[in-house]
Write a protein that holds these residues in place. Structure first.
Motif, mmCIF file in Angstrom:
data_model
loop_
_atom_site.group_PDB
_atom_site.id
_atom_site.type_symbol
_atom_site.label_atom_id
_atom_site.label_comp_id
_atom_site.label_asym_id
_atom_site.label_seq_id
_atom_site.Cartn_x
_atom_site.Cartn_y
_atom_site.Cartn_z
ATOM 1 N N GLN A 191 69.830 -8.044 109.324
ATOM 2 C CA GLN A 191 70.179 -7.499 110.325
ATOM 3 C C GLN A 191 69.803 -7.851 111.768
ATOM 4 O OE1 GLN A 191 69.441 -3.266 109.344
ATOM 5 N NE2 GLN A 191 71.480 -2.754 108.892
ATOM 6 N N GLU A 192 68.315 -8.003 111.795
ATOM 7 C CA GLU A 192 67.747 -8.649 112.868
ATOM 8 C C GLU A 192 68.276 -9.949 113.450
ATOM 9 O OE1 GLU A 192 63.683 -8.729 111.728
ATOM 10 O OE2 GLU A 192 63.285 -6.713 111.732
ATOM 11 N N LYS A 193 68.373 -10.578 112.481
ATOM 12 C CA LYS A 193 69.118 -11.996 112.861
ATOM 13 C C LYS A 193 70.531 -12.011 113.339
ATOM 14 C CE LYS A 193 65.784 -15.115 111.784
ATOM 15 N NZ LYS A 193 65.173 -15.860 112.810
ATOM 16 N N GLY A 194 71.213 -10.736 113.028
ATOM 17 C CA GLY A 194 72.562 -10.684 113.373
ATOM 18 C C GLY A 194 73.470 -11.555 112.559
ATOM 19 N N LYS A 204 76.156 -12.651 110.370
ATOM 20 C CA LYS A 204 77.463 -11.957 109.834
ATOM 21 C C LYS A 204 77.573 -12.115 108.118
ATOM 22 C CE LYS A 204 82.433 -12.253 110.731
ATOM 23 N NZ LYS A 204 83.681 -12.890 111.191
#
Length: 157
Positions: free
Chosen positions: A147-150, A152
């Motif tokens: 999630q932190e790294k975004g 996909k």
């Protein structure tokens, strides 16, 4: 495991005193990639291929990278002895259940270890799977990092 320490560590690494895996005149950049036109077909083939090869012991598996972003293709020149994009996976499986044909690449961080899985031919080019196996006890940390790294991702299991 401590978020404050991790943040301070990352801040420290931004200082110019650190070289970050580069030596003057040496580069490890990937060559330009030619993106395939048939992304939907490729995506479906990759999903079917991965799902059919996941051992039953895998509790969660996520596809990420160019296959999910539909920017999958072939390098203009060989890169790390490969021609095609890697199929990137994050897998939750007990260490003692990792299939013997998944090759341990002896690369790891605190929460994952990198393995090379099967290969698939797409558009007449061989593509291999790079599998980040989440180390036991780091499952929640891994989910937070994703999630932190975004990133996909697409959940496969």
């Amino acid at each position: 495991m401590n978020e404050l320490v991790r943040q301070k560590y990352l801040q420290e690494l931004q200082k110019e005193i650190f070289i970050h895996n580069s030596i003057k005149g040496v580069t490890n950049k990937k060559p330009k990639k030619v993106i395939y036109d048939n992304q939907d077909e490729i995506h479906n083939a990759v999903i079917e291929f991965i799902k059919s090869g996941l051992p039953k012991e895998v509790t969660e598996a996520y596809l990420f990278g160019s296959a999910v972003e539909k920017r999958f293709g072939k390098y203009e020149e060989s890169y790390d002895s490969r021609e095609g994009s890697d199929i990137d996976l994050i897998v939750f499986i007990p260490k003692n259940k990792i299939p013997p044909h998944w090759k341990d690449l002896k690369t790891s961080k605190g929460w994952w270890s990198l393995y090379r899985g099967e290969e698939i031919t797409l558009n007449n080019t061989i593509h291999c799977t790079d599998i980040l196996i989440v180390n036991e006890g780091h499952e929640e940390f891994a989910k937070r990092r994703i999630q932190e790294k975004g990133l996909k991702t697409e959940r496969l299991r």
